[in-house]
Design a protein around this motif. Structure first.
Motif, PDB file in Angstrom:
ATOM      1  N   GLU A   1       0.825  -1.207   0.000  1.00  0.00           N
ATOM      2  CA  GLU A   1       0.000   0.000   0.000  1.00  0.00           C
ATOM      3  C   GLU A   1       0.860   1.259   0.000  1.00  0.00           C
TER       4      GLU A   1
ATOM      5  N   ARG B   1       0.812   3.998  -3.088  1.00  0.00           N
ATOM      6  CA  ARG B   1       0.488   5.415  -2.841  1.00  0.00           C
ATOM      7  C   ARG B   1       1.614   6.319  -3.348  1.00  0.00           C
TER       8      ARG B   1
ATOM      9  N   GLN C   1       1.060   9.109  -6.168  1.00  0.00           N
ATOM     10  CA  GLN C   1       1.355  10.513  -5.867  1.00  0.00           C
ATOM     11  C   GLN C   1       2.344  11.091  -6.864  1.00  0.00           C
TER      12      GLN C   1
END
Length: 375
Positions: free
Chosen positions: A175, A179, A183
C-alpha cells in the motif's frame, strides 16, 4: 538463491537447521534416499538424475508427496510430460502438504481465468505456486487489495507468478509503494482518468517495482528534475522504462550521463532529448556503453547517426553486427541509411528485413498484368 528456495518450501522447513549450500529441507533428513519418493518420481517419468544432480537433498526428505503433486497437476489438466518437467525443475514441490497445494490452487483460481492457464503458469513459475503455507493470509489480503484497486486479474496473476515476494509480504507494505507511485504520477501532471491504465502498465512491465523503497523513487525523481527534466518529461520516463527510477540511484545516473555526454559530444539539453528517446542510457554501466559505442563506430556507423537514433545502444555489438551483415546482403548501406531498420526486437527486425527482401525480389513489371496496346 536463499530467498527463492526459502519461499518455495512448506512452513515447517523454517524450523529446521540449514544444510550446506544454504539449502533447507522441508522435512526430516534421512541418511538414505526416500524410496517412496524416488519410485513415485520414476512413475511420473521425472528425470531422477537431474534431480539428484541439482537438488538431491529433496530425495532424502520424509514425508514427501510426489504422487499427490502429480495427481493434483494431472487433475488440473497437465499432461504427463508437463508434470515431469515441473518436478524435475522444482522437486521441492513434493515436500508441500496436499492441503497446502489445494489451498494454493483455490487461491490462484480466484484470479486465474482457467486451470489450463494456471498449469502454464506453474510450469514457468513452480516456486511461486508451491510456496509456504505461512504466506496464505498475506497472499489472500494482497489479492483483495489489488482487486479493490480494480487491477486486471491477469496482471494480478502475473504479479503473483513473477514477483511472488510482493504477495508473500504484508499488504501494508504494498500500500505504501502504491500510494508513492500514484502521488508521483499526479504530481508530475498525470491525468486522474488515465492513472489506472498507467499503473497497470507499470506493474505489467516491471512486476518487481512494488518491492523497491519509496524513498529511492523520490530521490531519483528529484535528481532528474535537478538535471533539467520537466515534470512532463519525468512522467514520460516513469511511464516508459519499466519503473527504472526505482532501480537506480543518483550516483550511477550522474556517472552514466556524464560519460554519455562526453562520448557523444552533446550539450545537456541535447543529452536530455537523447535520454527521452533512449532511457536505457540512464542505467547501462559505463563499461557496457563503451563496448556498444565502440561496436557501432567499428561497424562504420557515425556518432551523428547514433545521436539521431540512440536506441541502437540497446542492442549488443553481436546483434548489431549480425543485422548489419544481413542488411548488406540486400545492398542496404548502413552508413548512409537510417539506423531505424536495426532497431527493435528480433520480430521487429525480421519485419523490416522482410520488407527489404520483398523490395529486392519484386519484379520490375507484373507478368500477369495485361499488356497495354493501342486501340
Amino acid at each position: 538463491m536463499w530467498r527463492l528456495i526459502a519461499t518455495s518450501l512448506c512452513q515447517r522447513c523454517q524450523r529446521v537447521k540449514a544444510l550446506p549450500l544454504n539449502l533447507r529441507p522441508c522435512a526430516t533428513l534421512s541418511s538414505a534416499e526416500n524410496q517412496q519418493t524416488v519410485e513415485a518420481l520414476y512413475d511420473l517419468s521425472v528425470d531422477i538424475q537431474k534431480v539428484r544432480k541439482l537438488k538431491g537433498w529433496v530425495l532424502y526428505q520424509s514425508p514427501a508427496y510426489a504422487k499427490e503433486v502429480g495427481n493434483l497437476l494431472q487433475d488440473m489438466g497437465a499432461s504427463g510430460s508437463i508434470v515431469a518437467r515441473i518436478l524435475a525443475a522444482h522437486p521441492e514441490a513434493v515436500l508441500c502438504h496436499p492441503e497446502q497445494m489445494q489451498a494454493q490452487r483455490e487461491l490462484w483460481m480466484s484470479v486465474c481465468p482457467n486451470q489450463k492457464e494456471l498449469v502454464g503458469i506453474i510450469e514457468k513459475f513452480p516456486a511461486s505456486f508451491f510456496t509456504s503455507s505461512s504466506h496464505n493470509d498475506n497472499q489472500r489480503n494482497n489479492i483483495a487489495y489489488f482487486q479493490r484497486l480494480n487491477i486486471n486479474k491477469r496482471i494480478i496473476t502475473k504479479l503473483m507468478a513473477s514477483a511472488p515476494q510482493s504477495f508473500s509480504r504484508l499488504v501494508e507494505q504494498n500500500e505504501v509503494m502504491v500510494r508513492t507511485l500514484q502521488q508521483a504520477y499526479q504530481e508530475l501532471g498525470g491525468e486522474e482518468a488515465n492513472m489506472k491504465i498507467w499503473f497497470q502498465k507499470l506493474l505489467s512491465q516491471n512486476p518487481f517495482v512494488l518491492l523497491k523503497a519509496p524513498e529511492v523513487l523520490r530521490e531519483n525523481l528529484l535528481f532528474l528534475r535537478d538535471k533539467g527534466f520537466s515534470a512532463a518529461e519525468l512522467l514520460r520516463l516513469l511511464s516508459k522504462l519499466r519503473g527504472f527510477v526505482t532501480e537506480l540511484n543518483p550516483d550511477t545516473m550522474r556517472c552514466t550521463m556524464a560519460y554519455s555526454q562526453d562520448t557523444m559530444c552533446c550539450s545537456e539539453a541535447e543529452l536530455r532529448d537523447i535520454i527521452l528517446n533512449c532511457p536505457a542510457l540512464l542505467y547501462y554501466p559505463e563499461a557496457i556503453l563503451a563496448e556498444r559505442f565502440e561496436g557501432l563506430l567499428g561497424a562504420g556507423i557515425s556518432m551523428s547517426q547514433i545521436r539521431e537514433t540512440p536506441t541502437v545502444l540497446e542492442l549488443t555489438p553481436q546483434i548489431v553486427n549480425h543485422r548489419i551483415q544481413l542488411l548488406r546482403a540486400h545492398r542496404y548501406d548502413i552508413k548512409t541509411g537510417s539506423l531505424e531498420v536495426l532497431n527493435g526486437t528480433k520480430k521487429d527486425f525480421e519485419m523490416s528485413y522482410g520488407k527489404l527482401q520483398l523490395r529486392r525480389e519484386r519484379p520490375l513489371f507484373n507478368p500477369v498484368a495485361p499488356l497495354k496496346t493501342d486501340d
